[in-house]
Design a protein around this motif. Structure first.
Motif, PDB file in Angstrom:
ATOM      1  N   ARG A  28       5.616   3.138  -2.274  1.00 52.17           N
ATOM      2  CA  ARG A  28       4.969   4.454  -2.322  1.00 52.17           C
ATOM      3  C   ARG A  28       4.891   4.982  -0.900  1.00 52.17           C
ATOM      4  O   ARG A  28       4.412   4.293  -0.004  1.00 52.17           O
ATOM      5  N   VAL A  29       5.353   6.207  -0.701  1.00 50.75           N
ATOM      6  CA  VAL A  29       5.470   6.711   0.664  1.00 50.75           C
ATOM      7  C   VAL A  29       5.153   8.201   0.733  1.00 50.75           C
ATOM      8  O   VAL A  29       5.430   8.958  -0.201  1.00 50.75           O
ATOM      9  N   ILE A  30       4.514   8.588   1.834  1.00 48.98           N
ATOM     10  CA  ILE A  30       4.312   9.988   2.196  1.00 48.98           C
ATOM     11  C   ILE A  30       4.991  10.184   3.543  1.00 48.98           C
ATOM     12  O   ILE A  30       4.773   9.396   4.465  1.00 48.98           O
ATOM     13  N   GLU A  31       5.825  11.219   3.673  1.00 50.12           N
ATOM     14  CA  GLU A  31       6.449  11.522   4.959  1.00 50.12           C
ATOM     15  C   GLU A  31       5.692  12.680   5.600  1.00 50.12           C
ATOM     16  O   GLU A  31       5.644  13.779   5.052  1.00 50.12           O
ATOM     17  N   GLU A  52       0.849  -1.191   0.000  1.00 52.07           N
ATOM     18  CA  GLU A  52       0.000   0.000   0.000  1.00 52.07           C
ATOM     19  C   GLU A  52       0.891   1.250   0.000  1.00 52.07           C
ATOM     20  O   GLU A  52       2.103   1.171   0.213  1.00 52.07           O
ATOM     21  N   GLN A  53       0.263   2.404  -0.198  1.00 58.86           N
ATOM     22  CA  GLN A  53       0.990   3.647   0.059  1.00 58.86           C
ATOM     23  C   GLN A  53       1.082   3.810   1.566  1.00 58.86           C
ATOM     24  O   GLN A  53       0.072   3.750   2.267  1.00 58.86           O
ATOM     25  N   VAL A  54       2.295   4.008   2.096  1.00 62.27           N
ATOM     26  CA  VAL A  54       2.476   4.126   3.533  1.00 62.27           C
ATOM     27  C   VAL A  54       2.777   5.570   3.901  1.00 62.27           C
ATOM     28  O   VAL A  54       3.380   6.322   3.124  1.00 62.27           O
ATOM     29  N   ILE A  55       2.342   5.938   5.096  1.00 62.46           N
ATOM     30  CA  ILE A  55       2.556   7.293   5.612  1.00 62.46           C
ATOM     31  C   ILE A  55       3.461   7.150   6.821  1.00 62.46           C
ATOM     32  O   ILE A  55       3.100   6.504   7.808  1.00 62.46           O
ATOM     33  N   VAL A  56       4.661   7.709   6.742  1.00 65.02           N
ATOM     34  CA  VAL A  56       5.672   7.514   7.770  1.00 65.02           C
ATOM     35  C   VAL A  56       6.066   8.859   8.376  1.00 65.02           C
ATOM     36  O   VAL A  56       5.700   9.927   7.879  1.00 65.02           O
TER      37      VAL A  56
END
Length: 290
Positions: free
Chosen positions: A213-216, A185-189
């Motif tokens: 796929r990542v959002i910081e 999945e797109q992960v939010i870190v």
């Protein structure tokens, strides 16, 4: 030269701008600028390279910053020792910890204290070890690893790193999910200084993989807000917000976790009091999180 001048110098170095430093110190910008100039005049050296609104420590400033911190730490220790010897107790106690721990553990703990307990100050310590946090002025430091002697420590808790999803998400009823599946999945870190991110990065290194796929996000609350908006799975250790469902994250047979330890200097004048507070904090965390 006064101690406040040294404190203004240290805070400005850390803040990077006069406006931010003045905000942290609760004084006006002109007053701060004037007193920094007074300190420079007294020392006979330029402590900052002034470029626009930025205040970068000069070569001399960088050389003297450690000395200034040392003087402030010794002055604080002297005040603590005087109070302790005069009254047999410590009146103020500073707890240093990562931001999430301050919000979800330390602040709720402070709310349970009695009027006769010490007044608690807090110190943000994202990305710092226990020894580094104590060196910044904390009496009690919360970190992920116990320091060696002459420092003492007490294990507080092993807290999970959660995968947060909305109730409408297909995983919401599962209770736990493999990290490998989360990474699809797109992960939010969180930023690398946060303990949840460090635990996650260590697990990825062990698995020999990385994010697709990542959002910081800036912090755990913002990460959960993104998850609530359907932008991905938030991987944080914060308490739940926005009606999200927490899922334990599995890495093989283990779970993704953060180990929290309270540490203090055994040479501290109020070391016995600090040990009692570490025990009380450990009991509180156990009751709150199980």
């Amino acid at each position: 030269m006064e101690l406040r001048h040294l404190r203004y110098f240290v805070v400005t170095c850390e803040a990077g701008t006069v406006s931010r430093a003045a905000e942290l110190l609760h004084i006006t910008q002109p007053s701060l600028s004037r007193q920094l100039r007074q300190l420079e005049d007294e020392l006979g050296a330029e402590l900052f390279d002034r470029t626009g609104r930025r205040m970068t420590p000069s070569r001399v400033g960088r050389a003297l910053l450690g000395n200034a911190r040392d003087v402030l730490e010794r002055a604080a220790a002297l005040k603590t020792a005087a109070t302790f010897h005069a009254h047999g107790r410590i009146d103020r106690l500073t707890i240093g910890a990562p931001t999430v721990t301050l919000t979800d553990v330390v602040a709720p703990f402070i709310a349970t204290l009695a009027p006769e307990d010490p007044t608690i100050d807090v110190l943000g310590a994202d990305g710092l070890s226990a020894v580094e946090t104590l060196a910044r002025g904390a009496d009690l430091a919360i970190a992920t690893a116990a320091p060696r002697a002459p420092y003492r420590s007490r294990r507080l808790a092993v807290l999970p790193v959660w995968a947060y999803v909305p109730e409408r998400h297909p995983w919401s009823g599962r209770g736990s999910v493999p990290l490998a599946e989360v990474l699809e999945e797109q992960v939010i870190v969180l930023p690398p200084a946060f303990t949840a991110r460090q635990s996650l990065d260590a697990a990825l290194l062990e698995l020999g993989t990385t994010y697709a796929r990542v959002i910081e996000a800036a912090n755990g609350t913002v990460a959960q807000a993104h998850a609530a908006a359907g932008r991905g799975v938030a991987l944080v250790s914060d308490d739940p917000r926005f009606g999200l469902v927490p899922l334990r994250v599995r890495t093989g047979e283990r779970r993704l976790e953060i180990k929290l330890t309270a540490a203090w200097d055994s040479r501290h004048e109020a070391a016995a009091t600090l040990e009692v507070f570490a025990e009380r904090l450990s009991e509180f965390v156990g009751e709150r999180y199980g």
